[in-house]
Design a protein around this motif. Structure first.
Motif, PDB file in Angstrom:
ATOM      1  N   ARG A 122       0.811  -1.208   0.000  1.00 27.11           N
ATOM      2  CA  ARG A 122       0.000   0.000   0.000  1.00 27.11           C
ATOM      3  C   ARG A 122       0.852   1.268   0.000  1.00 27.11           C
ATOM      4  O   ARG A 122       0.435   2.306  -0.476  1.00 27.11           O
ATOM      5  CB  ARG A 122      -0.843  -0.076   1.263  1.00 27.11           C
ATOM      6  N   TYR A 123       2.035   1.172   0.559  1.00 29.19           N
ATOM      7  CA  TYR A 123       2.891   2.354   0.640  1.00 29.19           C
ATOM      8  C   TYR A 123       3.900   2.368  -0.500  1.00 29.19           C
ATOM      9  O   TYR A 123       4.820   1.559  -0.520  1.00 29.19           O
ATOM     10  CB  TYR A 123       3.676   2.357   1.955  1.00 29.19           C
ATOM     11  N   THR A 124       3.703   3.262  -1.452  1.00 26.90           N
ATOM     12  CA  THR A 124       4.621   3.316  -2.589  1.00 26.90           C
ATOM     13  C   THR A 124       5.191   4.721  -2.747  1.00 26.90           C
ATOM     14  O   THR A 124       4.695   5.674  -2.149  1.00 26.90           O
ATOM     15  CB  THR A 124       3.884   2.946  -3.896  1.00 26.90           C
ATOM     16  N   ASN A 126       5.000   6.139  -5.518  1.00 28.38           N
ATOM     17  CA  ASN A 126       3.988   6.778  -6.363  1.00 28.38           C
ATOM     18  C   ASN A 126       2.928   7.521  -5.585  1.00 28.38           C
ATOM     19  O   ASN A 126       2.502   8.590  -5.963  1.00 28.38           O
ATOM     20  CB  ASN A 126       3.273   5.710  -7.196  1.00 28.38           C
ATOM     21  N   ASN A 127       2.454   6.905  -4.504  1.00 33.46           N
ATOM     22  CA  ASN A 127       1.397   7.587  -3.763  1.00 33.46           C
ATOM     23  C   ASN A 127       1.918   8.382  -2.567  1.00 33.46           C
ATOM     24  O   ASN A 127       1.165   8.775  -1.691  1.00 33.46           O
ATOM     25  CB  ASN A 127       0.258   6.630  -3.383  1.00 33.46           C
ATOM     26  N   LEU A 128       3.207   8.612  -2.549  1.00 31.55           N
ATOM     27  CA  LEU A 128       3.768   9.517  -1.542  1.00 31.55           C
ATOM     28  C   LEU A 128       3.724  10.928  -2.114  1.00 31.55           C
ATOM     29  O   LEU A 128       4.261  11.192  -3.179  1.00 31.55           O
ATOM     30  CB  LEU A 128       5.216   9.140  -1.216  1.00 31.55           C
ATOM     31  N   PHE A 133       8.142  20.008   2.514  1.00 32.31           N
ATOM     32  CA  PHE A 133       8.343  19.446   3.851  1.00 32.31           C
ATOM     33  C   PHE A 133       9.112  18.128   3.848  1.00 32.31           C
ATOM     34  O   PHE A 133       9.771  17.786   4.816  1.00 32.31           O
ATOM     35  CB  PHE A 133       6.996  19.264   4.558  1.00 32.31           C
ATOM     36  N   ASN A 134       9.019  17.389   2.753  1.00 34.13           N
ATOM     37  CA  ASN A 134       9.652  16.064   2.751  1.00 34.13           C
ATOM     38  C   ASN A 134      10.519  15.799   1.528  1.00 34.13           C
ATOM     39  O   ASN A 134      10.919  14.673   1.277  1.00 34.13           O
ATOM     40  CB  ASN A 134       8.579  14.969   2.884  1.00 34.13           C
ATOM     41  N   GLU A 135      10.798  16.846   0.742  1.00 31.54           N
ATOM     42  CA  GLU A 135      11.468  16.576  -0.542  1.00 31.54           C
ATOM     43  C   GLU A 135      12.906  16.082  -0.366  1.00 31.54           C
ATOM     44  O   GLU A 135      13.403  15.299  -1.161  1.00 31.54           O
ATOM     45  CB  GLU A 135      11.404  17.781  -1.473  1.00 31.54           C
ATOM     46  N   GLY A 159      11.656  12.527  11.885  1.00 30.18           N
ATOM     47  CA  GLY A 159      10.560  13.492  11.861  1.00 30.18           C
ATOM     48  C   GLY A 159       9.484  13.077  12.841  1.00 30.18           C
ATOM     49  O   GLY A 159       9.494  11.950  13.345  1.00 30.18           O
ATOM     50  N   GLY A 160       8.548  13.972  13.092  1.00 27.47           N
ATOM     51  CA  GLY A 160       7.484  13.712  14.068  1.00 27.47           C
ATOM     52  C   GLY A 160       6.496  12.660  13.591  1.00 27.47           C
ATOM     53  O   GLY A 160       6.589  12.164  12.465  1.00 27.47           O
ATOM     54  N   VAL A 161       5.537  12.344  14.437  1.00 28.07           N
ATOM     55  CA  VAL A 161       4.576  11.297  14.092  1.00 28.07           C
ATOM     56  C   VAL A 161       3.687  11.714  12.931  1.00 28.07           C
ATOM     57  O   VAL A 161       3.390  12.890  12.746  1.00 28.07           O
ATOM     58  CB  VAL A 161       3.650  10.906  15.278  1.00 28.07           C
ATOM     59  N   GLY A 164       4.968  10.394   7.635  1.00 23.56           N
ATOM     60  CA  GLY A 164       5.247   9.538   6.492  1.00 23.56           C
ATOM     61  C   GLY A 164       6.557   8.768   6.535  1.00 23.56           C
ATOM     62  O   GLY A 164       7.035   8.303   5.503  1.00 23.56           O
ATOM     63  N   LYS A 165       7.124   8.600   7.711  1.00 25.90           N
ATOM     64  CA  LYS A 165       8.381   7.850   7.797  1.00 25.90           C
ATOM     65  C   LYS A 165       8.169   6.374   7.466  1.00 25.90           C
ATOM     66  O   LYS A 165       8.886   5.803   6.644  1.00 25.90           O
ATOM     67  CB  LYS A 165       8.992   7.975   9.201  1.00 25.90           C
ATOM     68  N   THR A 166       7.165   5.802   8.090  1.00 28.54           N
ATOM     69  CA  THR A 166       6.886   4.390   7.821  1.00 28.54           C
ATOM     70  C   THR A 166       6.532   4.205   6.346  1.00 28.54           C
ATOM     71  O   THR A 166       7.002   3.273   5.689  1.00 28.54           O
ATOM     72  CB  THR A 166       5.740   3.901   8.730  1.00 28.54           C
ATOM     73  N   THR A 295      -5.061  15.243  -3.139  1.00 28.46           N
ATOM     74  CA  THR A 295      -4.677  13.926  -3.630  1.00 28.46           C
ATOM     75  C   THR A 295      -5.435  12.811  -2.912  1.00 28.46           C
ATOM     76  O   THR A 295      -5.947  11.892  -3.536  1.00 28.46           O
ATOM     77  CB  THR A 295      -3.168  13.715  -3.444  1.00 28.46           C
ATOM     78  N   LYS A 296      -5.516  12.953  -1.585  1.00 25.54           N
ATOM     79  CA  LYS A 296      -6.212  11.910  -0.824  1.00 25.54           C
ATOM     80  C   LYS A 296      -7.694  11.853  -1.206  1.00 25.54           C
ATOM     81  O   LYS A 296      -8.290  10.792  -1.263  1.00 25.54           O
ATOM     82  CB  LYS A 296      -6.076  12.162   0.678  1.00 25.54           C
ATOM     83  N   LEU A 297      -8.257  13.014  -1.441  1.00 25.45           N
ATOM     84  CA  LEU A 297      -9.659  13.080  -1.820  1.00 25.45           C
ATOM     85  C   LEU A 297      -9.874  12.370  -3.159  1.00 25.45           C
ATOM     86  O   LEU A 297     -10.817  11.597  -3.321  1.00 25.45           O
ATOM     87  CB  LEU A 297     -10.091  14.544  -1.923  1.00 25.45           C
TER      88      LEU A 297
END
Ligand code: ADP
Ligand code: MG
Length: 456
Positions: A122-124, A126-128, A133-135, A159-161, A164-166, A295-297
């Protein structure tokens, strides 16, 4: 491996792959009750769960079981004797049919943890969603994918909780796997890693442990900060890390802070963490928050109007997980009134209910803090002056009294020298609007809130 260990291993994998609610509903009170050479019998608490496991989770359970014990050929599901009473009642009165939810809602599409690698598909990458903030972390992750083991080793992402680290760790693994299917990859949470390490120390088989981990080309260790204070674990981990690193195996860590912030960490381990590349993920700024929401929407195939999205982006500042939670809450409410768009007040209420409880503040505290922050005399804020240096702090007071104190517009207007409620409304909207365009203002308000909530 005994029955408990085997089932424990399966559950750990499944837990990673499904939502908490699904996990609790379908896997609580399950166990392995019988096991022969090739067959495993799983006890379930009631017929409903039994049916559901057979129907929906069988494939995954099987895959997971065989990952841990390749001899397993068949799986049977039974209702455990402790629940037979329940089962009889259920027979007299058949259980309600499973709710007609979509696979998506039930989380089955989340179901794709590879038992070999522990990677969740589920975590790719592509969908990150990538923003300022995270580039940096994203770029470093890409570099690792292109130069496994040779460029940034280790890569240390902090980074904080909910930032998107996981997600990023899994994405790195999935991408490498896709580009080079033969690469051996392992994702572990540091808790799992340490618990395996501890049991290997207890069983005197740290060599075996090291060997197993050394077979991987890529090791992704999540939340390494939990190694804090565990002296023996750190010592053994130091050697394992050296073995991996010496053999050019890629290691990627995530942590809630930079190596120097991890308490009770051996110096030599700290310097190993610092020996590669360190990148941070920050809290997303307004533009990124809006992009994330959009994007999430779209991923959810849902619609909300732009104003509502902007309102959410302005309100939720903390992290991606909270943003998604807020978005889901608003989407759910919107679904109840499909004829018309939710208005600003409704959205604000949903967001307030949905967010973590804020420390209760008094109006006086808010006003005093804002006055101090802008270095103006508190009393002047209540006067009629339209001096620019006073108008702004006054409007910010009104904004915070609305957002963080939940004051009504008439109350706020009254508070500021008997002004009309429309003045308060206007101030609120003005600030909300300016927040979208001014990072400066967003930073100031954040700063004020930090002071109010005594965050560092
Ligand atoms: P962390 O490990 O830093 O606490 P997670 O990786 O668990 O955070 O992220 C929390 C949730 O937010 C996950 O559902 C994840 O997919 C999502 N998420 C976080 N960052 C991003 C991003 N940049 N793009 C898309 N989704 C993200
Ligand atoms: Mg995480």
């Amino acid at each position: 491996m005994d029955n408990n260990e085997l089932w424990g291993g399966v559950l750990r994998e499944i837990e990673l792959a499904v939502s908490k609610a699904n996990f609790v509903t379908w896997f609580n009170n399950t166990s392995i009750v019988d096991r022969s050479a090739y067959s495993v019998t799983i006890a379930t608490p009631n017929p409903f769960v039994k049916e559901w496991l057979e129907y929906k989770y069988h494939k995954h359970i099987m895959k997971s079981l065989r990952g841990l014990d390749p001899d397993v050929r068949t799986v049977e599901y039974v209702i455990s004797s402790a629940s037979v009473m329940g089962a009889k009642t259920a027979l007299a009165k058949p259980p309600a049919a499973p709710p007609a939810e979509t696979e998506e809602q039930l989380g089955f599409t989340e179901f794709a943890v590879d038992p070999q690698t522990n990677l969740n598909s589920r975590y790719t990458l592509n969908n990150l969603i990538v923003g300022s903030f995270n580039e940096l972390a994203y770029a470093a992750a890409l570099a690792v994918v292109k130069n496994v083991g040779t460029l940034y080793n280790p890569l240390f992402i902090y980074g904080g909780v909910g930032l998107g680290k996981t997600h990023l760790l899994h994405a790195v693994g999935n991408e490498i796997k896709q580009q080079r299917p033969t690469t051996r990859i392992k994702y572990v949470s540091s808790e799992l890693f340490t618990s395996e390490l501890v049991s290997s120390i207890q069983n005197n088989e740290t060599e075996g442990f090291k060997e197993r981990y050394r077979q991987n080309d890529v090791l992704l260790i999540d939340d390494i900060q939990f190694i804090s204070g565990k002296v023996k674990t750190q010592e053994e981990f130091f050697h394992t890390f050296n073995a991996l690193h010496g053999a050019n195996k890629q290691v990627v860590f995530s942590s809630d802070g930079p190596p120097k912030s991890i308490q009770h960490l051996e110096d030599r381990l700290r310097s190993r963490f610092e020996g590669g590349m360190i990148v941070d993920i920050n809290e997303p700024e307004y533009e990124s928050r809006l992009a994330i929401l959009k994007t999430k929407l779209a991923e959810k195939k849902q619609q909300l109007n732009q104003e509502i999205l902007e309102q959410i982006a302005a309100y939720v500042e903390s992290n991606v997980r909270e943003l998604e939670g807020a978005l889901n809450a608003v989407v759910a409410h919107q679904a109840h009134s499909p004829q018309r768009a939710l208005n600003q007040n409704e959205v604000r209420e949903i967001l307030a209910k949905n967010s973590a409880p804020k420390r209760s503040l008094t109006a006086t505290q808010i006003i005093k803090t804002v006055a101090e922050f802008y270095d103006v005399n508190e009393k002047v804020l209540f006067e009629k002056t339209r001096r620019k240096d006073i108008v702004k702090p006054r409007q910010i007071c009104m904004f915070l009294l609305r957002e963080d104190f939940n004051g009504s517009y008439p109350y706020i207007g009254q508070k500021f020298g008997g002004r009309d409620h429309t003045t308060a409304l206007h101030a609120y909207e003005k600030i909300l609007n300016n927040l979208k365009n001014s990072e400066q203002l967003a930073g100031e308000i954040k700063q004020i809130r930090n002071i109010l909530y005594k965050r560092h």
